[in-house]
Every structure is written in structure tokens, then in C-alpha cells.
Design a protein around this motif. Structure first.
Motif, mmCIF file in Angstrom:
data_model
loop_
_atom_site.group_PDB
_atom_site.id
_atom_site.type_symbol
_atom_site.label_atom_id
_atom_site.label_comp_id
_atom_site.label_asym_id
_atom_site.label_seq_id
_atom_site.Cartn_x
_atom_site.Cartn_y
_atom_site.Cartn_z
ATOM 1 N N HIS A 135 0.851 -1.191 0.000
ATOM 2 C CA HIS A 135 0.000 0.000 0.000
ATOM 3 C C HIS A 135 0.883 1.236 0.000
ATOM 4 O O HIS A 135 1.800 1.358 0.820
ATOM 5 C CB HIS A 135 -0.906 0.012 1.229
ATOM 6 C CG HIS A 135 -1.671 1.293 1.384
ATOM 7 N ND1 HIS A 135 -2.695 1.648 0.541
ATOM 8 C CD2 HIS A 135 -1.521 2.319 2.259
ATOM 9 C CE1 HIS A 135 -3.173 2.823 0.888
ATOM 10 N NE2 HIS A 135 -2.475 3.262 1.932
ATOM 11 N N VAL A 136 0.633 2.150 -0.906
ATOM 12 C CA VAL A 136 1.476 3.345 -1.034
ATOM 13 C C VAL A 136 0.841 4.518 -0.300
ATOM 14 O O VAL A 136 1.390 5.034 0.660
ATOM 15 C CB VAL A 136 1.711 3.681 -2.521
ATOM 16 C CG1 VAL A 136 2.489 4.973 -2.657
ATOM 17 C CG2 VAL A 136 2.443 2.541 -3.205
ATOM 18 N N ALA A 137 -0.293 4.938 -0.750
ATOM 19 C CA ALA A 137 -0.979 6.067 -0.123
ATOM 20 C C ALA A 137 -2.404 6.091 -0.651
ATOM 21 O O ALA A 137 -2.678 5.641 -1.764
ATOM 22 C CB ALA A 137 -0.275 7.382 -0.437
ATOM 23 N N CYS A 140 7.775 2.723 -0.691
ATOM 24 C CA CYS A 140 6.744 1.746 -1.069
ATOM 25 C C CYS A 140 6.431 1.846 -2.564
ATOM 26 O O CYS A 140 6.226 0.834 -3.239
ATOM 27 C CB CYS A 140 5.475 1.971 -0.248
ATOM 28 S SG CYS A 140 5.624 1.534 1.495
ATOM 29 N N ALA A 141 6.382 3.076 -3.072
ATOM 30 C CA ALA A 141 6.070 3.274 -4.484
ATOM 31 C C ALA A 141 7.157 2.691 -5.378
ATOM 32 O O ALA A 141 6.865 2.013 -6.368
ATOM 33 C CB ALA A 141 5.884 4.767 -4.770
ATOM 34 N N ILE A 142 8.419 2.925 -5.042
ATOM 35 C CA ILE A 142 9.501 2.397 -5.883
ATOM 36 C C ILE A 142 9.575 0.886 -5.761
ATOM 37 O O ILE A 142 9.894 0.182 -6.728
ATOM 38 C CB ILE A 142 10.856 3.059 -5.504
ATOM 39 C CG1 ILE A 142 11.871 2.833 -6.622
ATOM 40 C CG2 ILE A 142 11.386 2.557 -4.204
ATOM 41 C CD1 ILE A 142 11.553 3.535 -7.900
ATOM 42 N N TYR A 143 9.277 0.357 -4.584
ATOM 43 C CA TYR A 143 9.203 -1.096 -4.387
ATOM 44 C C TYR A 143 8.225 -1.702 -5.387
ATOM 45 O O TYR A 143 8.518 -2.694 -6.069
ATOM 46 C CB TYR A 143 8.766 -1.369 -2.948
ATOM 47 C CG TYR A 143 8.506 -2.810 -2.591
ATOM 48 C CD1 TYR A 143 7.306 -3.430 -2.906
ATOM 49 C CD2 TYR A 143 9.445 -3.554 -1.878
ATOM 50 C CE1 TYR A 143 7.049 -4.736 -2.550
ATOM 51 C CE2 TYR A 143 9.207 -4.867 -1.521
ATOM 52 C CZ TYR A 143 8.006 -5.451 -1.855
ATOM 53 O OH TYR A 143 7.753 -6.752 -1.491
ATOM 54 N N ASN A 144 7.038 -1.119 -5.503
ATOM 55 C CA ASN A 144 6.027 -1.660 -6.406
ATOM 56 C C ASN A 144 6.454 -1.561 -7.865
ATOM 57 O O ASN A 144 6.096 -2.412 -8.675
ATOM 58 C CB ASN A 144 4.701 -0.921 -6.207
ATOM 59 C CG ASN A 144 4.061 -1.245 -4.882
ATOM 60 O OD1 ASN A 144 4.380 -2.254 -4.250
ATOM 61 N ND2 ASN A 144 3.151 -0.406 -4.430
ATOM 62 N N CYS A 145 7.210 -0.535 -8.194
ATOM 63 C CA CYS A 145 7.634 -0.338 -9.581
ATOM 64 C C CYS A 145 8.665 -1.367 -10.027
ATOM 65 O O CYS A 145 8.670 -1.783 -11.181
ATOM 66 C CB CYS A 145 8.215 1.066 -9.756
ATOM 67 S SG CYS A 145 6.978 2.351 -9.944
ATOM 68 N N PHE A 151 10.571 -5.796 2.787
ATOM 69 C CA PHE A 151 10.382 -4.417 3.242
ATOM 70 C C PHE A 151 10.338 -4.455 4.772
ATOM 71 O O PHE A 151 9.365 -4.916 5.350
ATOM 72 C CB PHE A 151 9.079 -3.837 2.676
ATOM 73 C CG PHE A 151 8.902 -2.367 2.977
ATOM 74 C CD1 PHE A 151 8.505 -1.946 4.232
ATOM 75 C CD2 PHE A 151 9.130 -1.410 2.000
ATOM 76 C CE1 PHE A 151 8.340 -0.600 4.507
ATOM 77 C CE2 PHE A 151 8.959 -0.056 2.262
ATOM 78 C CZ PHE A 151 8.573 0.339 3.521
ATOM 79 N N LEU A 152 11.406 -3.996 5.414
ATOM 80 C CA LEU A 152 11.467 -3.931 6.876
ATOM 81 C C LEU A 152 11.110 -2.514 7.314
ATOM 82 O O LEU A 152 11.891 -1.589 7.132
ATOM 83 C CB LEU A 152 12.859 -4.302 7.387
ATOM 84 C CG LEU A 152 13.238 -5.789 7.406
ATOM 85 C CD1 LEU A 152 14.631 -5.967 7.989
ATOM 86 C CD2 LEU A 152 12.228 -6.605 8.196
ATOM 87 N N GLY A 153 9.927 -2.334 7.855
ATOM 88 C CA GLY A 153 9.463 -1.011 8.232
ATOM 89 C C GLY A 153 9.745 -0.666 9.685
ATOM 90 O O GLY A 153 9.961 -1.539 10.529
ATOM 91 N N ASP A 154 9.760 0.631 9.977
ATOM 92 C CA ASP A 154 9.892 1.134 11.342
ATOM 93 C C ASP A 154 11.075 0.516 12.084
ATOM 94 O O ASP A 154 10.956 0.072 13.227
ATOM 95 C CB ASP A 154 8.609 0.869 12.133
ATOM 96 C CG ASP A 154 7.415 1.591 11.547
ATOM 97 O OD1 ASP A 154 6.316 1.040 11.611
ATOM 98 O OD2 ASP A 154 7.588 2.699 11.011
ATOM 99 N N ILE A 155 12.240 0.476 11.457
ATOM 100 C CA ILE A 155 13.400 -0.182 12.064
ATOM 101 C C ILE A 155 13.836 0.526 13.346
ATOM 102 O O ILE A 155 14.201 -0.129 14.331
ATOM 103 C CB ILE A 155 14.555 -0.256 11.041
ATOM 104 C CG1 ILE A 155 14.206 -1.289 9.972
ATOM 105 C CG2 ILE A 155 15.869 -0.601 11.723
ATOM 106 C CD1 ILE A 155 15.217 -1.407 8.877
ATOM 107 N N ARG A 156 13.790 1.825 13.361
ATOM 108 C CA ARG A 156 14.195 2.566 14.567
ATOM 109 C C ARG A 156 13.389 2.104 15.775
ATOM 110 O O ARG A 156 13.938 1.821 16.841
ATOM 111 C CB ARG A 156 14.004 4.071 14.352
ATOM 112 C CG ARG A 156 14.327 4.929 15.569
ATOM 113 C CD ARG A 156 14.079 6.399 15.265
ATOM 114 N NE ARG A 156 12.695 6.628 14.898
ATOM 115 C CZ ARG A 156 11.711 6.813 15.781
ATOM 116 N NH1 ARG A 156 11.975 6.785 17.073
ATOM 117 N NH2 ARG A 156 10.479 7.022 15.380
ATOM 118 N N GLU A 157 12.087 2.007 15.599
ATOM 119 C CA GLU A 157 11.219 1.618 16.706
ATOM 120 C C GLU A 157 11.284 0.116 16.990
ATOM 121 O O GLU A 157 11.385 -0.312 18.136
ATOM 122 C CB GLU A 157 9.781 2.023 16.392
ATOM 123 C CG GLU A 157 8.799 1.699 17.499
ATOM 124 C CD GLU A 157 7.413 2.214 17.163
ATOM 125 O OE1 GLU A 157 7.278 2.956 16.180
ATOM 126 O OE2 GLU A 157 6.480 1.878 17.896
#
Length: 849
Positions: A190-192, A235-240, A250-256
Motif C-alpha cells: 500500500h502506497v498512499a 513503497c512506491a519504488i518497491y512496487n515499480c 520491506f522492513l518497516g519502522d526499524i528505529r522503533e
């Protein structure tokens, strides 16, 4: 009436990554339409794969019509069938050229199929392909176009595909469908909701990535301040580009997540996504690094590391380009440009804010849920956008906040914004908070201070118990106002919004943490606990210490916290337990609770949730304590617990979890008569010997006694239980089941695997009206079926049992490796064997005669 004005859109439909078709078939009709291609088309459609095949009405001479070009562009993958005479059709050659252009510029896929043609003939332009192209050159064709056709043929032939020489075509078609399915089943991120401005930013980032180059691996950094849309762009470039890689992660929110879960768990997630390592458990970062290198060195992977804020994270997850195969790409998003520089990432992309036109478009989408704006709102919309300075997050939040409001309310909001400095985004975001109702503010601050990243169900459960009202509506309001998001069943909140919420609480008492409504910062909490600085202002405390250090205190910190509603202590060891707990407490969740009992004078009349897992709690000196409001009690892994006392003082209890209490011996009879109990979990209570002699639990849904190896007797059922759906006794010491088990009329699944002491089954089990699954695998002592009261059924079963079995056949029965005589099985299970195909007997059943 004023007409609505439609803004010029800067967003592209391609950003939504929707496809009209899964597969586009390119073929020479005269060669294969009536044979191979027709069969392939029917097989694809039969598998539910949306496939385009041209009907020749779209063809006009040698030119590709706009309709056919649209079909090519809107197909996820093109399957090109190279037959003997494919190149003799200039239409096919031109179609192939357009398809190959889509690979380069649109990120589409091509799967070549060499049907009774040597791939080297296509790749090196030999045989019939050489003859066909020679004819093209002899005619009056544009020589430049012929060169493009040759290049398209060579590029397509160099791609991975399928080659059919001889054999069964249907088998070959099945293999093609398998490969195509692998490609098209990759689902985009999901992009936006409103992907404004991405069509200009994605190509810029794509040019840095140079995905078409397979020479070595590369890292690219995306940096910028919070709220600019770094994650959205990633996310957009991932889909492309995702389809051009072997594996994706896709590893999100790595800091947290690195703080909450630790980097070792993130390494495990990375290996699962990229290498399919499902059960791998790593002991340390140093162990994970060589495993990642060895598993991924030969793979072309796409890895996105989102919100990185330390070198340690990069070293653990993407230590060097030599970790990954040739052509791999690693994309890093961060707020810290210097971090990328220190790590040696040379290719970087700075995310810029939205320009005025883009910001206005995004605002209008959020404020009007359309690209059309009422002319009476256009000027004021432009005025609002000026204050956002191109920050997408602020645009979304304020736009959502103004949705549905009158022009007077808009003007009032603008007056508020004008009093706030342009660069003070925190205060701009607070305008949305100020517009919430009081109970919505409470839920928002609870999430901002404590529950960002938690599972939605856990947040709902804790807040419902702690606040005394269902938070569903308030949470939906926060979603609508873009203050939180629900992503994969977890609660997400932008860092800036989290900071804004926590700052609101901090400002309640800047210098005295004990007088704030919420405490989440460990240093503040420990200061309040050790110095006894608590007050009646505090309502919620959540303590999570990362270091395993014992907290020294005198146990009196809660004396003055008369309004404390939620107390959660997750990772902390205390030198002693509390001397006092406030009667206002509704949620008490204290992992590793250090005492055998709650404070002697504590009145738990308001307590709704009690979780003392892994602690020393034993109910000592609290045999008659009243838990009038208690709905959930969890005492998992309380190794000192030996018996559950009289629980009649908890009439509203819905969930009782006592799993892994290995020294628990006895559960009081009163537990068998808790009228509202829905979930009873006694798994792995290996010392358990005594259950209630009888049970009548009308609300019970699930009961689990797995691995209760000392338990021999199951309670008598004293009344019909309509709500129970699941009963598991696997690996227990159960010797017999009462005939009254037939009163579990709602039971859908009964699991008694590996109950080696179980000698007989009551025939009433086979009369349960809703039983769907009976699993009795490897009950090696099971040898007979009884009517009840010890009466063994005769070899020819009674007609009532047979008729019941005929009507109420479970869908799945597993009696494999049991010792039931063949006569019993043949008679009892005959209806099952002859039932429709959706019912079946486990194939590995081993009957001992």
C-alpha cells in the motif's frame, strides 16, 4: 449554484499499480491460435488468471492501435509465444517492440515461450527468423525500425522462459501457468490513499537505482525530515521494480522495532522474507550476519530498510554489498543524511516537500474526498496550504480535520493557524487534537504515550478494560483524522504526532513527572517509584525496562495514586512487591510479579484485567477475595501456583489462562460453574491432577488441556453447553471420557491426539450434532467404544448410533494408529466412508484387528 472546479491532477494512475489484465498473449495467429495458444488461454482463464487475447479486430494493418497498446500497458506480464513464423508478421514484431519498451519504462514483465523453435534461432536471428527479417530488409521498411525489431527479438530471447520441443502440451502449459502465477501473485505494498506527486519523484529515484544494470549490488539512501513521505516513496519504488528481483523484503519502522523487538528478531524476519527461513532462531547478531551472507550471496534481492537511525542497524541488516547477489538493491530511508555518508552510501535522494500545486491537490483530496473543489473554498484552501510548507503529513491531517465543516469553521481554523509560526509543525498538528472530544483525546494520548506499534486487538482490550468504555468509535475518529493508521492489524502513528501527544502530557507538569496523567519514560517512572512522588493525577503507567536490572524500592509508591486505572509492568524486576494498590485500578498487568499475593488491604472491586504471568503469585491469603468486575485472569507460567481457590467471587470472568503452571495440582470446583467463562486454558500444566468434578459452563467456547500429563479424569458435563466449539486434550494423561460429553452440543472440534492412557471412547461423541473434526491420532491404548457406564458396544452397533452417525458425519476423522477393532470401525464409520467427497477418513489409518 457554483460549479465545482476540478484541479489539474499531478498524480498518475500508474502509481496505484492496478492492472486491467494479469497476462497479455503475443502470438502469430496463423501458427498457434487454434492450437497451443488457444489451449493456453483457456487454461489461464480456467485458473482465474485474467488474460488478454486479441480478436484481430483491434488490428489495423501493421500499426498497433491505441486499444491494443492500452492492453499491453495494463497487463502485468506479457507471454510471448515464439513460433516458427512469428517473425514473418511485421505486426507481431511491432507488438514485441512495444512490449519490450514496457519492460524498460513501465516495469512490466515478459515470459518468452519457444514453441517448437530453438531459442538460439531467436536469440541469434537464425533459421526462419533470419529469413523473415531479411525479407523485411529487402522491402521498403524503415531500416531503423527493422533494427529495433531485431533488438527486441534478441532482448526477449535472452530472458528466462519456457521451451517446448515435444511431449504432452498440457503438461507444458501447466508449467507455464505455475511460473506465471508466481510472478503475478506478488502483491504490491500500500502506497498512499492519495498518491500525489509520486509520478515525478519515483522516476528520479529509479534513475539512481539503475535496476536494469546487473553489475554488482547497490545501496541507495532516501533522506529528509519526518512527515515528508520517505516511506511512501520507498513503497512506491518497491512496487515499480519488485518484479525484477528474485526475493523481496520491506522492513518497516526499524528505529522503533529495533528497540522493541531487538535487531536479532529483525535479522530473523529478513531471512524469512528473503530466504524462506521459517524456523530459524538466532542467538546473537554475530551469528546472524554470516548466515545472512551465505543465504543471500547468490540471490538478486530487493531490500528496503525503512526509518534507520543508527549504524548498528545497518551493520546487522545490510553490512556490505558483498552480502547480496549481483543486481541486488538495498534502499535505506532515514532522517539522518550524515548516517548515509558515514556508511558509505554514495547514491542518495533528498525528499523534497510538495510544491504548491501538489500540496493543494493533496489537501483538496483530504478536505473534499474528491479532486473537485467548491470555488467558494478555493481561495481559503490555498491560504491553508501556505501554512504547511509542503509537508504531506500536515496537509493530510488538517485536510481531514476540515472535511465536512462549514466555511465559518474553516475561517475559524485559519485564524488559529495564523497565530502559529510556520515552522512549528507540532503546534499545527495539535489543532487536530484540540478538535477531539474529551474521550477521544484520552484514547489518543493513551496510544501516543504507550501503544504505538501494538496489535489493535490488544489496544482495544486494554483500553476497554482500563477506560471502562469501548474505544472503537474513538479509534475510528483518530483514523479518519489521520492521527493514527491501522497497518496489518497494528496501530501506527507518525513520529511527529507521537511526539506531539507526549509533549501535551509532559506539559501537564514539566518538572514533576508524578503529577502527570501518564508515565511512560522509564527514568520518570523509576524516579516516582523510588522517591514515592506519585499523585492522584496519574491514570496510566507502562514500564518497559530494556536492561535486566533489579529495581530497589520500598513498595509504597502507589499510596497517593488514587486515580490509577492502568498499571502495566512488562520488563522489570523488582526487589519486592507493592504494599498498596489503589482501588481505582482496572488493569493490572505485571510480568514477573514478585509476591505470592496482592496487598492485604487491596480491594479489587474495579479490576477488569489481571495478568501476573511468570510471577510468584499463588493466591496466598486471598482465598475469598472478591473480583466482582474481573473479566480476564492470566497467570501463565506462575511456577509457584499449586491450586486455584474458590473463584465464585469472580462471577463475570470470561478468560482464565493458567497455561504452563507446571506445579498446579488442583482447580477448585467453583471454576466449573462460572457462568460467563468463555476461554479456559490449562495447556502444559504437567502437574495438574484435579479438575472440578463437574462443569456446567454455558458460555464456554474453548477449553484446552494439552500436555496435562498427570491429569487422568475429565469432569462430568452437568448441562448442555451450546457455545463450546473447541476442546483439546492432546498429550494428556486422560484415561476415560464421560458419556456426558455428549452434552457438549456446540462442539465442532475435539482433539485427543496421543492420549495413550485413553482406553475407550463413549459412543456419545459420535452423536454430537456439530462435530466437524475428531482427531485421535496415535491413541495407542484406545481399544473400544462404550455406550456409557462401562458398557462395551456390541460388534453390531445399535441402530440409534448408526442412524446418528449417518446424519452427523464429521468432515474429518483421524483414528490412525489406534487399536480399535475393525468391526467397530467398519460399522461406526461406514457412513463416513460413503459420505460425499467433502468428508474423508485420514489416509494413514492403521487398524489392528
Amino acid at each position: 449554484m457554483a460549479t465545482m472546479r476540478k484541479l489539474k491532477s499531478s498524480s498518475s494512475s500508474s502509481i496505484t499499480y492496478g492492472w486491467a489484465y494479469d497476462v497479455f498473449l503475443s502470438f502469430r495467429g496463423e501458427d498457434t491460435r487454434m492450437g497451443f495458444t488457444g489451449n493456453l488461454y483457456n487454461a489461464l482463464v480456467g485458473k482465474g488468471i485474467n488474460t488478454f487475447i486479441d480478436d484481430e479486430e483491434l488490428r489495423k494493418g501493421e500499426e498497433i492501435t491505441p486499444a491494443l497498446m492500452m492492453a499491453i500497458q495494463q497487463s502485468r506480464i506479457a507471454v510471448v509465444i515464439f513460433s516458427e513464423n512469428y517473425a514473418s508478421s511485421t505486426f507481431c514484431l511491432e507488438e514485441l517492440r512495444k512490449i519490450m519498451e514496457c519492460i524498460k519504462h513501465k516495469g512490466r514483465l515478459v515470459w518468452p515461450v519457444f514453441y517448437k523453435v530453438d531459442p538460439s534461432d531467436v536469440r541469434h536471428l537464425k533459421g526462419s527468423y533470419a529469413e523473415a527479417l531479411a525479407k523485411c530488409e529487402r522491402k521498403t521498411f524503415d531500416t531503423e525500425k527493422v533494427k529495433q525489431w531485431k533488438l527486441a527479438l534478441q532482448e526477449a530471447a535472452n530472458l528466462v522462459g519456457s521451451h517446448f520441443k515435444h511431449g504432452y502440451e498440457y503438461k507444458f502449459i501447466c508449467k507455464i501457468i505455475q511460473e506465471v502465477s508466481k510472478k503475478i501473485n506478488r502483491r504490491p505494498l500500500h502506497v498512499a490513499k492519495y498518491p500525489v506527486g509520486l509520478e515525478f519523484r519515483v522516476p528520479k529515484l529509479n534513475s539512481l537505482l539503475e535496476v536494469e544494470s546487473d553489475e554488482g549490488a547497490q545501496m541507495v539512501g532516501i533522506y529528509g525530515m519526518g512527515g515528508l513521505g520517505k516511506t511512501t516513496l520507498a513503497c512506491a519504488i518497491y512496487n515499480c521494480i519488485a518484479d525484477q528481483f528474485d526475493s523481496l523484503c520491506f522492513l518497516g519502522d526499524i528505529r522503533e522495532n529495533s528497540m522493541k523487538r531487538g535487531l536479532v528478531q529483525l535479522q530473523e524476519m529478513l531471512l524469512f522474507e528473503l530466504a524462506g527461513e521459517k524456523d530459524l532462531k538466532l542467538c546473537s547478531l554475530n551469528k546472524g550476519i554470516p548466515i545472512i551472507k551465505s543465504r543471500l550471496r547468490g540471490k538478486k534481492i530487493l531490500l528496503i530498510l525503512d526509518d534507520v537511525n543508527s549504524l548498528e542497524q545497518l551493520k546487522a541488516l545490510a553490512g556490505g554489498l558483498d552480502w547480496f547477489g549481483s543486481g541486488s538493491r538495498v534502499i535505506i530511508t532515514t532522517r539522518d543524511k550524515h548516517l548515509l555518508h558515514v556508511y558509505g552510501v554514495k547514491r542518495v535522494y533528498e525528499v523534497e516537500g510538495l510544491n504548491c500545486e501538489e500540496a493543494l491537490e493533496l489537501f483538496v483530496w483530504n478536505a473534499f474526498k474528491s479532486k473537485e473543489v467548491d470555488p467558494s473554498h478555493l481561495d481559503i484552501s490555498k491560504k491553508v496550504v501556505l501554512y504547511f510548507n509542503g509537508l504531506p503529513l500536515a496537509v493530510e491531517i488538517i485536510g481531514s480535520d476540515l472535511y465536512g465543516r462549514t466555511i465559518l469553521e474553516w475561517k475559524s481554523a485559519i485564524d488559529t493557524y495564523e497565530r502559529i509560526p510556520h515552522d512549528n509543525i507540532q503546534e499545527i498538528l495539535r489543532v487536530s487534537y484540540d478538535g477531539l472530544k474529551e474521550f477521544e483525546k484520552e484514547i489518543f494520548l493513551d496510544i501516543a504515550c504507550f501503544f504505538k506499534g501494538y496489535k489493535l486487538t490488544d489496544v482495544m482490550n486494554i483500553l476497554c478494560s482500563g477506560r471502562g468504555f469501548a474505544p472503537d468509535y474513538a479509534i475510528q475518529v483518530l483514523i479518519d483524522k489521520s492521527l493514527i493508521k491501522i497497518d496489518e492489524y497494528s496501530v501506527r502513528m507518525h513520529d511527529m504526532i507521537e511526539d506531539m501527544g507526549r509533549e501535551i502530557v509532559r506539559l501537564e507538569s514539566p518538572s514533576k513527572p508524578g503529577e502527570r496523567s501518564r508515565l511512560w519514560f522509564s527514568k520518570d517512572i523509576l524516579h516516582v517509584f523510588k522517591e514515592n512522588k506519585g499523585s492522584d493525577k496519574t491514570e496510566v503507567i507502562v514500564l518497559n525496562l530494556l536492561k535486566d536490572k533489579e529495581v530497589q524500592w520500598d513498595g509504597n509508591a502507589f499510596m497517593n495514586m488514587e486515580n490509577l486505572k492502568i498499571l502495566v509492568i512488562e520488563k522489570a524486576r523488582f526487589s519486592r512487591g507493592p504494599n498498596h494498590l489503589p482501588k481505582s485500578l482496572r488493569v493490572l498487568k505485571w510480568c514477573d510479579y514478585p509476591e505470592s499475593s496482592l496487598p492485604a488491604h487491596y480491594n479489587p472491586k474495579k479490576l477488569v484485567m489481571l495478568d501476573l504471568s511468570m510471577g510468584l503469585f499463588t493466591f496466598s491469603n486471598q482465598m475469598i477475595m472478591k473480583f466482582k468486575s474481573l473479566k480476564e485472569m492470566k497467570l501463565s507460567k506462575c511456577q509457584s501456583l499449586k491450586q486455584v481457590p474458590d473463584m465464585s467471587g469472580a462471577p463475570n470472568l470470561k478468560k482464565l489462562h493458567l497455561d504452563s503452571c507446571k506445579n498446579l495440582v488442583e482447580v477448585h470446583d467453583s471454576v466449573g460453574f462460572l457462568g460467563k467463562l468463555e476461554d479456559l486454558n490449562l495447556n502444559r500444566c504437567t502437574g495438574l491432577k484435579i479438575l472440578p468434578r463437574g462443569i456446567n459452563l454455558p458460555s464456554l467456547k474453548t477449553m484446552s488441556l494439552r500436555n496435562c500429563t498427570s491429569l487422568e479424569n475429565f469432569p462430568e458435563i452437568l448441562g448442555k453447553m451450546k457455545n463450546i466449539t473447541y476442546l483439546v486434550l492432546s498429550d494428556s494423561g486422560i484415561c476415560d471420557l464421560p458419556f456426558s460429553i455428549g452434552l457438549l452440543v456446540g462442539l465442532e472440534k475435539l482433539t485427543i491426539d496421543r492420549c495413550n492412557k485413553l482406553l475407550e471412547l463413549p459412543s456419545s461423541i459420535f452423536m454430537l450434532p456439530k462435530l466437524d473434526t475428531l482427531e485421535a491420532y496415535c491413541c495407542k491404548g484406545l481399544a473400544q467404544i462404550t455406550k456409557g457406564k462401562g458398557q462395551v458396544l456390541p460388534e453390531t452397533l445399535s441402530s440409534d448410533v448408526i442412524n446418528a452417525s449417518s446424519r452427523l458425519v464429521p468432515r474429518y476423522v483421524d483414528l490412525s494408529f489406534c487399536y480399535l477393532p475393525y468391526e467397530f470401525l467398519a460399522t461406526l464409520l461406514y457412513p463416513l466412508i460413503t459420505a460425499p467427497s467433502q468428508s474423508f477418513l485420514h489416509a494413514s489409518m492403521n487398524v489392528i484387528l
